[in-house]
Scaffold this active site. Sequence first.
Site, PDB file in Angstrom:
ATOM      1  N   LYS A  25     -11.012 -66.124   4.570  1.00  0.00           N
ATOM      2  CA  LYS A  25     -11.940 -66.401   5.680  1.00  0.00           C
ATOM      3  C   LYS A  25     -12.909 -67.521   5.288  1.00  0.00           C
ATOM      4  O   LYS A  25     -13.184 -68.431   6.074  1.00  0.00           O
ATOM      5  CB  LYS A  25     -12.736 -65.144   6.043  1.00  0.00           C
ATOM      6  N   TYR A  41      -8.793 -61.562   0.810  1.00  0.00           N
ATOM      7  CA  TYR A  41      -9.030 -61.554   2.261  1.00  0.00           C
ATOM      8  C   TYR A  41     -10.308 -62.341   2.586  1.00  0.00           C
ATOM      9  O   TYR A  41     -10.305 -63.252   3.422  1.00  0.00           O
ATOM     10  CB  TYR A  41      -9.143 -60.119   2.800  1.00  0.00           C
ATOM     11  N   SER A  76     -15.996 -63.340   9.344  1.00  0.00           N
ATOM     12  CA  SER A  76     -16.405 -61.979   9.009  1.00  0.00           C
ATOM     13  C   SER A  76     -17.692 -62.004   8.187  1.00  0.00           C
ATOM     14  O   SER A  76     -17.939 -62.949   7.422  1.00  0.00           O
ATOM     15  CB  SER A  76     -15.292 -61.337   8.179  1.00  0.00           C
ATOM     16  N   ASP A  91       1.207 -64.062  19.525  1.00  0.00           N
ATOM     17  CA  ASP A  91       1.069 -63.052  18.461  1.00  0.00           C
ATOM     18  C   ASP A  91       2.452 -62.765  17.902  1.00  0.00           C
ATOM     19  O   ASP A  91       3.429 -62.681  18.650  1.00  0.00           O
ATOM     20  CB  ASP A  91       0.442 -61.772  19.070  1.00  0.00           C
ATOM     21  N   ASN A  92       2.547 -62.572  16.593  1.00  0.00           N
ATOM     22  CA  ASN A  92       3.862 -62.244  16.010  1.00  0.00           C
ATOM     23  C   ASN A  92       4.099 -60.740  15.921  1.00  0.00           C
ATOM     24  O   ASN A  92       5.109 -60.300  15.376  1.00  0.00           O
ATOM     25  CB  ASN A  92       4.039 -62.903  14.630  1.00  0.00           C
ATOM     26  N   LEU A  93       3.170 -59.962  16.450  1.00  0.00           N
ATOM     27  CA  LEU A  93       3.274 -58.494  16.499  1.00  0.00           C
ATOM     28  C   LEU A  93       3.426 -57.863  15.115  1.00  0.00           C
ATOM     29  O   LEU A  93       3.933 -56.755  14.990  1.00  0.00           O
ATOM     30  CB  LEU A  93       4.436 -58.053  17.428  1.00  0.00           C
ATOM     31  N   ASN A 146     -19.340 -54.910  11.730  1.00  0.00           N
ATOM     32  CA  ASN A 146     -18.305 -53.860  11.659  1.00  0.00           C
ATOM     33  C   ASN A 146     -17.858 -53.433  13.059  1.00  0.00           C
ATOM     34  O   ASN A 146     -18.479 -52.547  13.656  1.00  0.00           O
ATOM     35  CB  ASN A 146     -18.832 -52.662  10.865  1.00  0.00           C
ATOM     36  N   ASN A 197       1.072 -56.765  13.328  1.00  0.00           N
ATOM     37  CA  ASN A 197       0.162 -55.612  13.233  1.00  0.00           C
ATOM     38  C   ASN A 197      -0.246 -55.123  14.619  1.00  0.00           C
ATOM     39  O   ASN A 197      -1.377 -54.702  14.834  1.00  0.00           O
ATOM     40  CB  ASN A 197      -1.075 -55.992  12.414  1.00  0.00           C
ATOM     41  N   ILE A 207      -9.156 -56.434  18.305  1.00  0.00           N
ATOM     42  CA  ILE A 207     -10.250 -57.178  18.943  1.00  0.00           C
ATOM     43  C   ILE A 207      -9.685 -58.100  20.034  1.00  0.00           C
ATOM     44  O   ILE A 207     -10.298 -58.285  21.096  1.00  0.00           O
ATOM     45  CB  ILE A 207     -11.053 -57.977  17.890  1.00  0.00           C
TER      46      ILE A 207
HETATM   47  P1  NAD Z   1      -5.509 -56.873  14.208  1.00  0.00           P
HETATM   48  O1  NAD Z   1      -4.609 -56.796  13.035  1.00  0.00           O
HETATM   49  O2  NAD Z   1      -5.547 -55.727  15.139  1.00  0.00           O
HETATM   50  O3  NAD Z   1      -5.167 -58.195  15.048  1.00  0.00           O
HETATM   51  C1  NAD Z   1      -4.669 -59.361  14.461  1.00  0.00           C
HETATM   52  C2  NAD Z   1      -3.455 -59.798  15.260  1.00  0.00           C
HETATM   53  O4  NAD Z   1      -2.922 -60.991  14.675  1.00  0.00           O
HETATM   54  C3  NAD Z   1      -2.325 -58.747  15.243  1.00  0.00           C
HETATM   55  O5  NAD Z   1      -1.931 -58.493  16.579  1.00  0.00           O
HETATM   56  C4  NAD Z   1      -1.213 -59.402  14.427  1.00  0.00           C
HETATM   57  O6  NAD Z   1       0.066 -59.015  14.886  1.00  0.00           O
HETATM   58  C5  NAD Z   1      -1.493 -60.871  14.647  1.00  0.00           C
HETATM   59  N1  NAD Z   1      -1.043 -61.755  13.559  1.00  0.00           N
HETATM   60  C6  NAD Z   1      -1.214 -61.594  12.224  1.00  0.00           C
HETATM   61  N2  NAD Z   1      -0.658 -62.615  11.558  1.00  0.00           N
HETATM   62  C7  NAD Z   1      -0.135 -63.460  12.491  1.00  0.00           C
HETATM   63  C8  NAD Z   1       0.580 -64.677  12.423  1.00  0.00           C
HETATM   64  N3  NAD Z   1       0.865 -65.246  11.252  1.00  0.00           N
HETATM   65  N4  NAD Z   1       0.977 -65.264  13.578  1.00  0.00           N
HETATM   66  C9  NAD Z   1       0.696 -64.671  14.771  1.00  0.00           C
HETATM   67  N5  NAD Z   1       0.056 -63.518  14.897  1.00  0.00           N
HETATM   68  C10 NAD Z   1      -0.367 -62.914  13.770  1.00  0.00           C
HETATM   69  O7  NAD Z   1      -6.965 -57.210  13.659  1.00  0.00           O
HETATM   70  P2  NAD Z   1      -8.351 -57.234  14.433  1.00  0.00           P
HETATM   71  O8  NAD Z   1      -9.180 -56.131  13.896  1.00  0.00           O
HETATM   72  O9  NAD Z   1      -8.148 -57.368  15.884  1.00  0.00           O
HETATM   73  O10 NAD Z   1      -8.958 -58.577  13.816  1.00  0.00           O
HETATM   74  C11 NAD Z   1      -8.821 -59.812  14.477  1.00  0.00           C
HETATM   75  C12 NAD Z   1      -9.391 -60.894  13.577  1.00  0.00           C
HETATM   76  O11 NAD Z   1     -10.744 -60.600  13.283  1.00  0.00           O
HETATM   77  C13 NAD Z   1      -8.668 -61.015  12.236  1.00  0.00           C
HETATM   78  O12 NAD Z   1      -8.587 -62.388  11.901  1.00  0.00           O
HETATM   79  C14 NAD Z   1      -9.587 -60.291  11.278  1.00  0.00           C
HETATM   80  O13 NAD Z   1      -9.484 -60.776   9.977  1.00  0.00           O
HETATM   81  C15 NAD Z   1     -10.954 -60.605  11.882  1.00  0.00           C
HETATM   82  N6  NAD Z   1     -11.970 -59.604  11.560  1.00  0.00           N
HETATM   83  C16 NAD Z   1     -11.738 -58.286  11.823  1.00  0.00           C
HETATM   84  C17 NAD Z   1     -12.684 -57.329  11.484  1.00  0.00           C
HETATM   85  C18 NAD Z   1     -12.432 -55.869  11.736  1.00  0.00           C
HETATM   86  O14 NAD Z   1     -13.113 -55.038  11.131  1.00  0.00           O
HETATM   87  N7  NAD Z   1     -11.502 -55.481  12.618  1.00  0.00           N
HETATM   88  C19 NAD Z   1     -13.891 -57.729  10.895  1.00  0.00           C
HETATM   89  C20 NAD Z   1     -14.114 -59.089  10.662  1.00  0.00           C
HETATM   90  C21 NAD Z   1     -13.133 -60.020  10.998  1.00  0.00           C
HETATM   91  N1  UDP Z   2     -16.341 -45.599   3.794  1.00  0.00           N
HETATM   92  C1  UDP Z   2     -16.262 -44.300   3.343  1.00  0.00           C
HETATM   93  N2  UDP Z   2     -15.079 -43.631   3.455  1.00  0.00           N
HETATM   94  C2  UDP Z   2     -13.966 -44.198   4.000  1.00  0.00           C
HETATM   95  C3  UDP Z   2     -14.063 -45.535   4.467  1.00  0.00           C
HETATM   96  C4  UDP Z   2     -15.256 -46.195   4.340  1.00  0.00           C
HETATM   97  O1  UDP Z   2     -17.233 -43.740   2.834  1.00  0.00           O
HETATM   98  O2  UDP Z   2     -12.905 -43.538   4.060  1.00  0.00           O
HETATM   99  C5  UDP Z   2     -17.625 -46.307   3.702  1.00  0.00           C
HETATM  100  C6  UDP Z   2     -17.576 -47.561   2.855  1.00  0.00           C
HETATM  101  O3  UDP Z   2     -17.797 -47.236   1.490  1.00  0.00           O
HETATM  102  C7  UDP Z   2     -18.694 -48.403   3.476  1.00  0.00           C
HETATM  103  C8  UDP Z   2     -18.669 -47.997   4.957  1.00  0.00           C
HETATM  104  O4  UDP Z   2     -17.992 -46.733   4.988  1.00  0.00           O
HETATM  105  O5  UDP Z   2     -19.939 -48.012   2.938  1.00  0.00           O
HETATM  106  C9  UDP Z   2     -17.929 -48.990   5.838  1.00  0.00           C
HETATM  107  O6  UDP Z   2     -16.628 -49.210   5.295  1.00  0.00           O
HETATM  108  P1  UDP Z   2     -15.492 -49.951   6.133  1.00  0.00           P
HETATM  109  O7  UDP Z   2     -14.271 -50.010   5.264  1.00  0.00           O
HETATM  110  O8  UDP Z   2     -15.343 -49.324   7.468  1.00  0.00           O
HETATM  111  O9  UDP Z   2     -16.078 -51.413   6.379  1.00  0.00           O
HETATM  112  P2  UDP Z   2     -16.577 -52.540   5.351  1.00  0.00           P
HETATM  113  O10 UDP Z   2     -18.027 -52.710   5.632  1.00  0.00           O
HETATM  114  O11 UDP Z   2     -16.291 -52.088   3.968  1.00  0.00           O
HETATM  115  O12 UDP Z   2     -15.777 -53.720   5.745  1.00  0.00           O
END
Ligand code: NAD
Ligand code: UDP
Length: 348
Positions: free
Chosen positions: A154, A150, A126, A33-35, A180, A37, A14
């Site tokens: 949050k 997790y 989230s 970023d600490n890279l 999502n 992920n 994101i």
């Molecule tokens: P992502 O893992 O791609 O990005 C997170 C970044 O943070 C990575 O580049 C990672 O290297 C960096 N990072 C992790 N720990 C760190 C630390 N201690 N110091 C510095 N950098 C660090 O994840 P994303 O999908 O881009 O998500 C971004 C944020 O949004 C996260 O906080 C995640 O929990 C939240 N979020 C994501 C989703 C989703 O579905 N992707 C949904 C709701 C919330």
């Molecule tokens: N899901 C699935 N198969 C998969 C991964 C996810 O059927 O391999 C379903 C999961 O049960 C949920 C929806 O897809 O109903 C979204 O899941 P996801 O993990 O993407 O996001 P969540 O809403 O759980 O954070």
Amino acid sequence: MNKKILVTGGAGYIGTHTCIALHAAGYDIVVYDNLSNSSREAINRVSTLIGQSIDFIEGDIRDAESLRQVFSAHQFFGVIHFAGLKAVGESVAQPLKYYDNNVSGTITLLEVMSEYDVKNLVFSSSATVYGDPERLPIDENSPRSCTNPYGQSKLTVEHILEDLAVSDASWNLIPLRYFNPVGAHPSGQIGEDPNDIPNNLMPYISQVAVGKLEKLSIFGNDYPTTDGTGVRDFIHVTDLAQGHVAALNYLESQTRTAKTDSIGFLPINLGTGKGTSVLELVAAFSKVSEQDIPYQFADRRAGDIASCYASADKAKDLLKWQAELSIAEMCQDTWRWQSMNPNGYNAT
Ligand code: NAD
Ligand code: UDP
């Protein structure tokens, strides 16, 4: 002069999309970023897309000294805080790692922000903080509860931000509760790049479509939904990125005028307001990619809920933002990214 924003976790899924949106909106950005992920290649690609080199610092949010150096070197208007770990299953197995990164890391960041009198924060929260929702669509006043570390991390950060806002009215704290996020940049250059076998639905579907995985398991077909499969509010990551720009613009407008002293703690949902079932997403992806997506029904996944979609009214009213892109566009852009980068950022 352009306002400067520190983007923690800006190399991630994101974060990279948001950096592009921030740049287009005229903000200067510094990525921290600490890279853990993500990869430098993601940063390189963002630099190419925006036509200038990203100011990138490799560092950890738990490292106060390293953060102090960054805050000493730059005058920030605010911080967008993406950095954190996000795998639910891993958080159950390694809770301390999650609380350390997501909670302790955020506390360290807030302490350093406070030292440098930077009090504007947009935080990645989230929809998971709503747990199993009592009513749909889910609005920001819905009760919060979480069932895994997790989600707890949050929710704990949200509580910390609430307490901080009460303790000191000069903080402006906007947790954005994402539903999502899916999709990729329309260029196909950046997108979601899971390390292992994906946990989330969209990357799993796209890896089946590209032939990396054999078959999707659909977790449950006996939910009380239209077709028995889970329903979620999928939102295109570029819409989500735009939501962060809207939050910053709002923050700027509120702090500029004397209308309010501060925003305090202001949680806002970022979703489309529409629910799509797993089977509907599979069908949409299959259509745009012209690929078969073999699937089988499997047991429900522990901790999953039947339906989850946002009330997007608050974002519309306050931020003047709403999601624009359709499920077909989410699938199209995911497919472009996946087929152009079958192995993600590593080795093309
Ligand atoms: P992502 O893992 O791609 O990005 C997170 C970044 O943070 C990575 O580049 C990672 O290297 C960096 N990072 C992790 N720990 C760190 C630390 N201690 N110091 C510095 N950098 C660090 O994840 P994303 O999908 O881009 O998500 C971004 C944020 O949004 C996260 O906080 C995640 O929990 C939240 N979020 C994501 C989703 C989703 O579905 N992707 C949904 C709701 C919330
Ligand atoms: N899901 C699935 N198969 C998969 C991964 C996810 O059927 O391999 C379903 C999961 O049960 C949920 C929806 O897809 O109903 C979204 O899941 P996801 O993990 O993407 O996001 P969540 O809403 O759980 O954070």
